[in-house]
Scaffold this motif. Structure first.
Motif, PDB file in Angstrom:
ATOM      1  N   ALA A  38       0.844  -1.186   0.000  1.00  0.00           N
ATOM      2  CA  ALA A  38       0.000   0.000   0.000  1.00  0.00           C
ATOM      3  C   ALA A  38       0.887   1.246   0.000  1.00  0.00           C
ATOM      4  CB  ALA A  38      -0.906   0.000   1.226  1.00  0.00           C
ATOM      5  N   PRO A  39       0.444   2.333  -0.625  1.00  0.00           N
ATOM      6  CA  PRO A  39       1.229   3.575  -0.628  1.00  0.00           C
ATOM      7  C   PRO A  39       1.569   4.007   0.801  1.00  0.00           C
ATOM      8  CG  PRO A  39      -0.603   3.741  -2.165  1.00  0.00           C
ATOM      9  CD  PRO A  39      -0.807   2.471  -1.385  1.00  0.00           C
ATOM     10  N   GLY A  40       2.822   4.349   1.034  1.00  0.00           N
ATOM     11  CA  GLY A  40       3.249   4.789   2.352  1.00  0.00           C
ATOM     12  C   GLY A  40       3.561   3.664   3.316  1.00  0.00           C
ATOM     13  N   SER A  41       3.473   2.415   2.853  1.00  0.00           N
ATOM     14  CA  SER A  41       3.745   1.279   3.735  1.00  0.00           C
ATOM     15  C   SER A  41       5.213   1.251   4.140  1.00  0.00           C
ATOM     16  CB  SER A  41       3.385  -0.029   3.023  1.00  0.00           C
ATOM     17  OG  SER A  41       3.809  -1.140   3.771  1.00  0.00           O
ATOM     18  N   ASN A  42       5.454   0.888   5.399  1.00  0.00           N
ATOM     19  CA  ASN A  42       6.818   0.776   5.898  1.00  0.00           C
ATOM     20  C   ASN A  42       7.339  -0.661   5.843  1.00  0.00           C
ATOM     21  OD1 ASN A  42       7.090   3.533   6.596  1.00  0.00           O
ATOM     22  ND2 ASN A  42       5.958   3.187   8.506  1.00  0.00           N
ATOM     23  N   LEU A  43       6.554  -1.564   5.285  1.00  0.00           N
ATOM     24  CA  LEU A  43       6.973  -2.955   5.194  1.00  0.00           C
ATOM     25  C   LEU A  43       8.106  -3.105   4.188  1.00  0.00           C
ATOM     26  CD1 LEU A  43       3.473  -4.714   5.157  1.00  0.00           C
ATOM     27  CD2 LEU A  43       5.096  -4.618   7.059  1.00  0.00           C
ATOM     28  N   PRO A  44       9.049  -4.029   4.421  1.00  0.00           N
ATOM     29  CA  PRO A  44      10.140  -4.234   3.466  1.00  0.00           C
ATOM     30  C   PRO A  44       9.616  -4.727   2.130  1.00  0.00           C
ATOM     31  CG  PRO A  44      10.107  -5.964   5.130  1.00  0.00           C
ATOM     32  CD  PRO A  44       9.142  -4.937   5.589  1.00  0.00           C
ATOM     33  N   ASP A  45      10.370  -4.442   1.057  1.00  0.00           N
ATOM     34  CA  ASP A  45       9.921  -4.814  -0.287  1.00  0.00           C
ATOM     35  C   ASP A  45      10.362  -6.208  -0.693  1.00  0.00           C
ATOM     36  OD1 ASP A  45      12.586  -4.373  -0.527  1.00  0.00           O
ATOM     37  OD2 ASP A  45      12.444  -2.855  -2.119  1.00  0.00           O
ATOM     38  N   ARG A  46      10.828  -6.993   0.290  1.00  0.00           N
ATOM     39  CA  ARG A  46      11.176  -8.393   0.026  1.00  0.00           C
ATOM     40  C   ARG A  46      10.768  -9.232   1.216  1.00  0.00           C
ATOM     41  NH1 ARG A  46      17.396  -6.453  -0.215  1.00  0.00           N
ATOM     42  NH2 ARG A  46      16.368  -5.208  -1.803  1.00  0.00           N
ATOM     43  N   GLU A  47      10.571 -10.505   1.004  1.00  0.00           N
ATOM     44  CA  GLU A  47      10.099 -11.384   2.066  1.00  0.00           C
ATOM     45  C   GLU A  47      10.772 -12.746   1.965  1.00  0.00           C
ATOM     46  OE1 GLU A  47       5.940 -11.229   1.373  1.00  0.00           O
ATOM     47  OE2 GLU A  47       5.993 -12.535  -0.386  1.00  0.00           O
ATOM     48  N   ALA A  48      10.807 -13.438   3.100  1.00  0.00           N
ATOM     49  CA  ALA A  48      11.452 -14.750   3.174  1.00  0.00           C
ATOM     50  C   ALA A  48      10.416 -15.857   3.060  1.00  0.00           C
ATOM     51  CB  ALA A  48      12.213 -14.880   4.491  1.00  0.00           C
ATOM     52  N   MET A  49      10.869 -16.991   2.550  1.00  0.00           N
ATOM     53  CA  MET A  49      10.023 -18.172   2.452  1.00  0.00           C
ATOM     54  C   MET A  49      10.907 -19.399   2.547  1.00  0.00           C
ATOM     55  SD  MET A  49       9.183 -17.986  -1.677  1.00  0.00           S
ATOM     56  CE  MET A  49       8.082 -19.385  -1.656  1.00  0.00           C
ATOM     57  N   LEU A  50      10.312 -20.523   2.937  1.00  0.00           N
ATOM     58  CA  LEU A  50      11.022 -21.789   2.947  1.00  0.00           C
ATOM     59  C   LEU A  50      10.635 -22.568   1.696  1.00  0.00           C
ATOM     60  CD1 LEU A  50      10.850 -23.051   6.652  1.00  0.00           C
ATOM     61  CD2 LEU A  50      12.858 -22.219   5.415  1.00  0.00           C
ATOM     62  N   VAL A  51      11.631 -23.100   1.006  1.00  0.00           N
ATOM     63  CA  VAL A  51      11.363 -23.892  -0.188  1.00  0.00           C
ATOM     64  C   VAL A  51      12.116 -25.210  -0.089  1.00  0.00           C
ATOM     65  CG1 VAL A  51      11.086 -21.796  -1.560  1.00  0.00           C
ATOM     66  CG2 VAL A  51      13.295 -22.974  -1.561  1.00  0.00           C
ATOM     67  N   ARG A  52      11.616 -26.222  -0.754  1.00  0.00           N
ATOM     68  CA  ARG A  52      12.345 -27.486  -0.833  1.00  0.00           C
ATOM     69  C   ARG A  52      13.450 -27.326  -1.848  1.00  0.00           C
ATOM     70  NH1 ARG A  52      11.506 -33.134  -3.858  1.00  0.00           N
ATOM     71  NH2 ARG A  52      12.107 -31.708  -5.511  1.00  0.00           N
ATOM     72  N   TRP A  53      14.679 -27.716  -1.466  1.00  0.00           N
ATOM     73  CA  TRP A  53      15.803 -27.595  -2.393  1.00  0.00           C
ATOM     74  C   TRP A  53      15.706 -28.698  -3.441  1.00  0.00           C
ATOM     75  CZ3 TRP A  53      21.721 -28.065  -1.037  1.00  0.00           C
ATOM     76  CH2 TRP A  53      22.467 -27.626  -2.145  1.00  0.00           C
ATOM     77  N   GLY A  54      15.301 -28.301  -4.617  1.00  0.00           N
ATOM     78  CA  GLY A  54      15.061 -29.219  -5.731  1.00  0.00           C
ATOM     79  C   GLY A  54      13.847 -28.719  -6.489  1.00  0.00           C
ATOM     80  N   LEU A  55      14.080 -27.924  -7.526  1.00  0.00           N
ATOM     81  CA  LEU A  55      12.979 -27.260  -8.233  1.00  0.00           C
ATOM     82  C   LEU A  55      12.177 -28.240  -9.081  1.00  0.00           C
ATOM     83  CD1 LEU A  55      13.050 -23.781  -9.818  1.00  0.00           C
ATOM     84  CD2 LEU A  55      12.274 -25.687 -11.235  1.00  0.00           C
ATOM     85  N   ILE A  56      10.858 -28.061  -9.041  1.00  0.00           N
ATOM     86  CA  ILE A  56       9.948 -28.841  -9.878  1.00  0.00           C
ATOM     87  C   ILE A  56       9.146 -27.863 -10.723  1.00  0.00           C
ATOM     88  CG2 ILE A  56       8.097 -30.542  -9.962  1.00  0.00           C
ATOM     89  CD1 ILE A  56       8.849 -31.403  -7.142  1.00  0.00           C
ATOM     90  N   PRO A  57       9.327 -27.844 -12.046  1.00  0.00           N
ATOM     91  CA  PRO A  57       8.542 -26.957 -12.906  1.00  0.00           C
ATOM     92  C   PRO A  57       7.051 -27.253 -12.808  1.00  0.00           C
ATOM     93  CG  PRO A  57      10.426 -27.889 -14.077  1.00  0.00           C
ATOM     94  CD  PRO A  57      10.304 -28.643 -12.790  1.00  0.00           C
ATOM     95  N   GLY A  58       6.248 -26.262 -13.031  1.00  0.00           N
ATOM     96  CA  GLY A  58       4.812 -26.431 -12.903  1.00  0.00           C
ATOM     97  C   GLY A  58       4.205 -27.415 -13.870  1.00  0.00           C
ATOM     98  N   TRP A  59       4.881 -27.665 -15.012  1.00  0.00           N
ATOM     99  CA  TRP A  59       4.305 -28.542 -16.036  1.00  0.00           C
ATOM    100  C   TRP A  59       4.577 -30.027 -15.794  1.00  0.00           C
ATOM    101  CZ3 TRP A  59       8.580 -30.908 -17.848  1.00  0.00           C
ATOM    102  CH2 TRP A  59       9.788 -30.167 -17.903  1.00  0.00           C
ATOM    103  N   VAL A  60       5.341 -30.369 -14.760  1.00  0.00           N
ATOM    104  CA  VAL A  60       5.663 -31.770 -14.499  1.00  0.00           C
ATOM    105  C   VAL A  60       4.411 -32.520 -14.054  1.00  0.00           C
ATOM    106  CG1 VAL A  60       6.962 -33.341 -13.000  1.00  0.00           C
ATOM    107  CG2 VAL A  60       8.072 -31.312 -13.956  1.00  0.00           C
ATOM    108  N   LYS A  61       4.172 -33.680 -14.647  1.00  0.00           N
ATOM    109  CA  LYS A  61       2.997 -34.480 -14.306  1.00  0.00           C
ATOM    110  C   LYS A  61       3.305 -35.538 -13.243  1.00  0.00           C
ATOM    111  CE  LYS A  61       0.491 -32.370 -17.376  1.00  0.00           C
ATOM    112  NZ  LYS A  61      -0.530 -31.390 -16.933  1.00  0.00           N
ATOM    113  N   ASP A  62       4.481 -36.142 -13.342  1.00  0.00           N
ATOM    114  CA  ASP A  62       4.844 -37.220 -12.422  1.00  0.00           C
ATOM    115  C   ASP A  62       6.254 -36.962 -11.895  1.00  0.00           C
ATOM    116  OD1 ASP A  62       5.320 -39.511 -11.005  1.00  0.00           O
ATOM    117  OD2 ASP A  62       4.877 -40.906 -12.643  1.00  0.00           O
TER     118      ASP A  62
END
Length: 256
Positions: free
Chosen positions: A48-72
């Protein structure tokens, strides 16, 4: 390649380095391996305009990328690394490179010197000479499982190794410096082609290589002492030849 790394900086140090607000407390991790959860930082959603929140955020991910198109996923390889030279064009990484670039904080990484037969040889702990932490370039992808649940996954980008690291391994993680964090994470304004200058090896001498014992090979070994310097037979300096007495026989056994 980057197959193991560590994050031993404190929570506060990591948050300050990455320009985050509060970060949930986490323990030091000395032997992070594929399929384990890793900390990733991405650009935050609209503020929101004037927000003091940082413009980046942390998340936990599994190390090992899986593309969205993978079926199995059972028949799909574990993508823990993405070659930076082809990430913008390869189907597995193209979408994430355009829309979901990330940073993965680390205190260093492990690499193994290859033997002539292709097997792993001496392991090394590669740490920044200035102390930690550093940020590896990464990609994240949210994978929708067949049952409907979502899983956040990620991969670390690699590049050709700097000359000093190349004596151990030909690849190394891409390091993003703090002054480039915002540009790397801004996927709205910056396209993959705008990132080419960041996808380069760290300067020669940036990392210090410390030979460590092969205890790091086992994922279950997570204690701080796996980073302790270790002199293997491979790394030992040959002894200075002793002076021989005139007429001495090298095949003769001696007590002295």
């Amino acid at each position: 390649m980057c197959g193991r790394f560590a994050l031993t900086a404190t929570t506060d140090q990591t948050a300050a380095f990455l320009g985050l607000g509060e970060l949930e407390e986490f323990p030091a991790r000395y032997n992070i391996a594929p399929t384990q959860p890793i900390l990733a930082v991405v650009a935050a959603g609209p503020r929101a305009p004037g927000s003091n929140l940082p413009d980046r955020e942390a998340m936990l991910v599994r190390w090992g990328l899986i593309p969205g198109w993978v079926k199995d996923t059972r028949n799909f390889p574990l993508l823990i690394n993405a070659r930076s030279e082809e990430a913008a064009t390869k189907a597995s990484f193209r979408s994430a490179m355009r829309h979901r670039r990330a940073l993965v904080p680390a205190s260093g990484f492990y690499e193994w010197r290859r033997q002539a037969n292709g097997r792993r040889g001496q392991p090394y702990w590669l740490r920044p000479r200035h102390g930690g932490p550093v940020a590896f370039a990464a990609l994240v992808e949210t994978y929708m499982e067949p049952g409907g649940s979502e899983m956040d996954t990620g991969a670390i980008l690699t590049t050709a190794a700097s000359a000093d690291i190349a004596t151990i391994h030909e690849r190394m993680p891409v390091v993003i410096e703090p002054e480039h964090f915002a540009r790397w994470l801004d996927c709205r304004s910056n396209e993959p082609r705008d990132m080419a200058d960041l996808l380069r090896p760290a300067p020669e001498g940036y990392f210090e290589a410390v030979a460590v014992s092969d205890r790091v090979n086992k994922v279950a070994n997570t204690e701080p002492d796996i980073q302790a310097p270790y002199m293997s037979v491979e790394e030992e300096t040959p002894e200075t030849p002793k002076r021989r007495k005139p007429g001495a026989d090298d095949g003769q056994m001696t007590l002295f």
